[in-house]
Design a protein around this motif. Structure first.
Motif, PDB file in Angstrom:
ATOM      1  N   LYS A 130     -40.220  19.659 -58.005  1.00  0.00           N
ATOM      2  CA  LYS A 130     -40.985  18.805 -57.087  1.00  0.00           C
ATOM      3  C   LYS A 130     -40.300  18.836 -55.723  1.00  0.00           C
ATOM      4  CE  LYS A 130     -43.463  15.768 -60.062  1.00  0.00           C
ATOM      5  NZ  LYS A 130     -44.726  15.230 -59.728  1.00  0.00           N
ATOM      6  N   ILE A 131     -41.118  19.063 -54.695  1.00  0.00           N
ATOM      7  CA  ILE A 131     -40.630  19.215 -53.329  1.00  0.00           C
ATOM      8  C   ILE A 131     -41.291  18.171 -52.436  1.00  0.00           C
ATOM      9  CG2 ILE A 131     -40.514  20.794 -51.337  1.00  0.00           C
ATOM     10  CD1 ILE A 131     -38.972  21.923 -53.663  1.00  0.00           C
ATOM     11  N   ILE A 132     -40.511  17.677 -51.463  1.00  0.00           N
ATOM     12  CA  ILE A 132     -41.054  16.803 -50.422  1.00  0.00           C
ATOM     13  C   ILE A 132     -41.020  17.605 -49.119  1.00  0.00           C
ATOM     14  CG2 ILE A 132     -40.720  14.709 -49.070  1.00  0.00           C
ATOM     15  CD1 ILE A 132     -39.494  13.422 -51.511  1.00  0.00           C
ATOM     16  N   LEU A 133     -42.160  17.650 -48.421  1.00  0.00           N
ATOM     17  CA  LEU A 133     -42.287  18.382 -47.164  1.00  0.00           C
ATOM     18  C   LEU A 133     -42.561  17.397 -46.039  1.00  0.00           C
ATOM     19  CD1 LEU A 133     -42.726  21.005 -45.454  1.00  0.00           C
ATOM     20  CD2 LEU A 133     -45.118  20.932 -46.208  1.00  0.00           C
ATOM     21  N   ASP A 134     -41.706  17.422 -45.015  1.00  0.00           N
ATOM     22  CA  ASP A 134     -41.899  16.608 -43.822  1.00  0.00           C
ATOM     23  C   ASP A 134     -43.021  17.244 -43.004  1.00  0.00           C
ATOM     24  OD1 ASP A 134     -41.653  15.743 -41.059  1.00  0.00           O
ATOM     25  OD2 ASP A 134     -39.673  14.954 -41.559  1.00  0.00           O
ATOM     26  N   TYR A 141     -37.319  19.169 -49.120  1.00  0.00           N
ATOM     27  CA  TYR A 141     -36.240  18.591 -49.907  1.00  0.00           C
ATOM     28  C   TYR A 141     -36.660  18.534 -51.364  1.00  0.00           C
ATOM     29  CZ  TYR A 141     -35.005  17.042 -45.240  1.00  0.00           C
ATOM     30  OH  TYR A 141     -34.716  17.014 -43.895  1.00  0.00           O
ATOM     31  N   SER A 142     -35.728  18.815 -52.252  1.00  0.00           N
ATOM     32  CA  SER A 142     -35.998  18.706 -53.680  1.00  0.00           C
ATOM     33  C   SER A 142     -36.012  17.232 -54.058  1.00  0.00           C
ATOM     34  CB  SER A 142     -34.908  19.439 -54.466  1.00  0.00           C
ATOM     35  OG  SER A 142     -34.934  19.036 -55.813  1.00  0.00           O
ATOM     36  N   LEU A 143     -37.055  16.806 -54.743  1.00  0.00           N
ATOM     37  CA  LEU A 143     -37.153  15.417 -55.173  1.00  0.00           C
ATOM     38  C   LEU A 143     -36.050  15.078 -56.170  1.00  0.00           C
ATOM     39  CD1 LEU A 143     -38.814  12.872 -54.764  1.00  0.00           C
ATOM     40  CD2 LEU A 143     -40.308  13.605 -56.589  1.00  0.00           C
ATOM     41  N   ASP A 144     -35.657  16.050 -57.013  1.00  0.00           N
ATOM     42  CA  ASP A 144     -34.568  15.825 -57.967  1.00  0.00           C
ATOM     43  C   ASP A 144     -33.256  15.549 -57.248  1.00  0.00           C
ATOM     44  OD1 ASP A 144     -36.211  16.109 -60.146  1.00  0.00           O
ATOM     45  OD2 ASP A 144     -35.729  18.230 -60.466  1.00  0.00           O
ATOM     46  N   VAL A 145     -32.984  16.268 -56.165  1.00  0.00           N
ATOM     47  CA  VAL A 145     -31.749  16.054 -55.406  1.00  0.00           C
ATOM     48  C   VAL A 145     -31.762  14.665 -54.776  1.00  0.00           C
ATOM     49  CG1 VAL A 145     -30.427  16.783 -53.390  1.00  0.00           C
ATOM     50  CG2 VAL A 145     -31.308  18.486 -54.973  1.00  0.00           C
ATOM     51  N   LEU A 146     -32.899  14.282 -54.198  1.00  0.00           N
ATOM     52  CA  LEU A 146     -32.998  12.958 -53.584  1.00  0.00           C
ATOM     53  C   LEU A 146     -32.823  11.851 -54.614  1.00  0.00           C
ATOM     54  CD1 LEU A 146     -35.934  13.521 -51.080  1.00  0.00           C
ATOM     55  CD2 LEU A 146     -33.494  13.410 -50.574  1.00  0.00           C
ATOM     56  N   ALA A 147     -33.243  12.127 -55.846  1.00  0.00           N
ATOM     57  CA  ALA A 147     -33.101  11.148 -56.929  1.00  0.00           C
ATOM     58  C   ALA A 147     -31.741  11.264 -57.602  1.00  0.00           C
ATOM     59  CB  ALA A 147     -34.214  11.347 -57.951  1.00  0.00           C
ATOM     60  N   GLY A 148     -30.905  12.221 -57.147  1.00  0.00           N
ATOM     61  CA  GLY A 148     -29.565  12.386 -57.707  1.00  0.00           C
ATOM     62  C   GLY A 148     -29.526  13.153 -59.014  1.00  0.00           C
ATOM     63  N   ARG A 152     -28.412  20.578 -54.579  1.00  0.00           N
ATOM     64  CA  ARG A 152     -29.003  20.441 -53.253  1.00  0.00           C
ATOM     65  C   ARG A 152     -29.679  21.739 -52.817  1.00  0.00           C
ATOM     66  NH1 ARG A 152     -27.739  16.886 -48.809  1.00  0.00           N
ATOM     67  NH2 ARG A 152     -28.581  17.856 -46.970  1.00  0.00           N
ATOM     68  N   THR A 153     -30.950  21.641 -52.484  1.00  0.00           N
ATOM     69  CA  THR A 153     -31.682  22.761 -51.874  1.00  0.00           C
ATOM     70  C   THR A 153     -32.511  22.193 -50.748  1.00  0.00           C
ATOM     71  OG1 THR A 153     -33.558  22.504 -53.370  1.00  0.00           O
ATOM     72  CG2 THR A 153     -31.867  24.081 -54.027  1.00  0.00           C
ATOM     73  N   CYS A 154     -32.441  22.841 -49.625  1.00  0.00           N
ATOM     74  CA  CYS A 154     -33.185  22.376 -48.459  1.00  0.00           C
ATOM     75  C   CYS A 154     -33.623  23.602 -47.674  1.00  0.00           C
ATOM     76  CB  CYS A 154     -32.301  21.465 -47.610  1.00  0.00           C
ATOM     77  SG  CYS A 154     -33.083  20.883 -46.099  1.00  0.00           S
ATOM     78  N   LYS A 155     -34.899  23.650 -47.311  1.00  0.00           N
ATOM     79  CA  LYS A 155     -35.417  24.751 -46.514  1.00  0.00           C
ATOM     80  C   LYS A 155     -36.133  24.144 -45.315  1.00  0.00           C
ATOM     81  CE  LYS A 155     -36.107  27.735 -50.467  1.00  0.00           C
ATOM     82  NZ  LYS A 155     -37.063  28.400 -51.326  1.00  0.00           N
ATOM     83  N   GLY A 156     -35.893  24.698 -44.163  1.00  0.00           N
ATOM     84  CA  GLY A 156     -36.567  24.212 -42.976  1.00  0.00           C
ATOM     85  C   GLY A 156     -35.643  24.226 -41.797  1.00  0.00           C
ATOM     86  N   PRO A 157     -36.182  24.021 -40.623  1.00  0.00           N
ATOM     87  CA  PRO A 157     -35.409  24.153 -39.387  1.00  0.00           C
ATOM     88  C   PRO A 157     -34.321  23.104 -39.196  1.00  0.00           C
ATOM     89  CG  PRO A 157     -37.599  23.315 -38.918  1.00  0.00           C
ATOM     90  CD  PRO A 157     -37.585  23.692 -40.365  1.00  0.00           C
TER      91      PRO A 157
END
Length: 160
Positions: A130-134, A141-148, A152-157
């Protein structure tokens, strides 16, 4: 259902998605500075106040807004009231303005326009994650990472 004003999304996921609307108060302020022996100065300032964390950012203009009809469960309720948001916008504007002009007086501030607006965060699935896109800067941002719960995986500028 609820009608809200949304900051026009720039980025959208390519797959089917849900979304969450995050609250901001957007201000167009005009600052009037008096100066001794010189002409007065007038500045326009655009403040975006985060109604969850009470932070303020300066904008280049008043972002384009769209009206959306949404389910209330997709809308985050503000934690900051209108008066606190206005004071944060004024504080931010004065700090910015004072760095551009020398004056013995604080500026007179006129609120030209202010709106409650929501930033869209898209929620979708990619490769079982599950991904969250701004919707404004394209950061993912990975929803799993945000939930702990994951690495960590992050893609974007704006990812660091």
């Amino acid at each position: 259902m609820k009608t809200v004003k949304v900051m026009k999304p720039i980025f959208r996921p390519e797959t089917e998605s849900n979304f969450v609307l995050y609250p901001y108060r957007v201000y167009h302020l005009r600052l009037y500075y008096r100066r001794l022996g010189m002409s007065d100065r007038v500045f326009d300032y655009f403040a975006y106040v985060d109604l969850y964390r009470l932070g303020a950012e300066r904008g280049e203009g008043f972002i384009e807004l769209q009206k959306w009809e949404v389910d209330e469960k997709n809308v985050m309720e503000p934690l900051v009231d209108d008066e606190e948001a206005r004071m944060k916008a004024f504080e931010s504007a004065i700090t910015w303005g004072n760095s551009r002009v020398i004056s013995w007086w604080l500026p007179r501030i006129e609120v030209v326009r202010d709106e409650l607006a929501y930033k869209v965060f898209w929620i979708f699935e990619r490769d079982g994650t599950k991904i969250i896109l701004d919707s404004l800067d394209g950061s993912e941002y990975s929803l799993d990472v945000l939930a702990g719960k994951g690495k960590r995986t992050c893609k974007g500028p704006l990812c660091r």
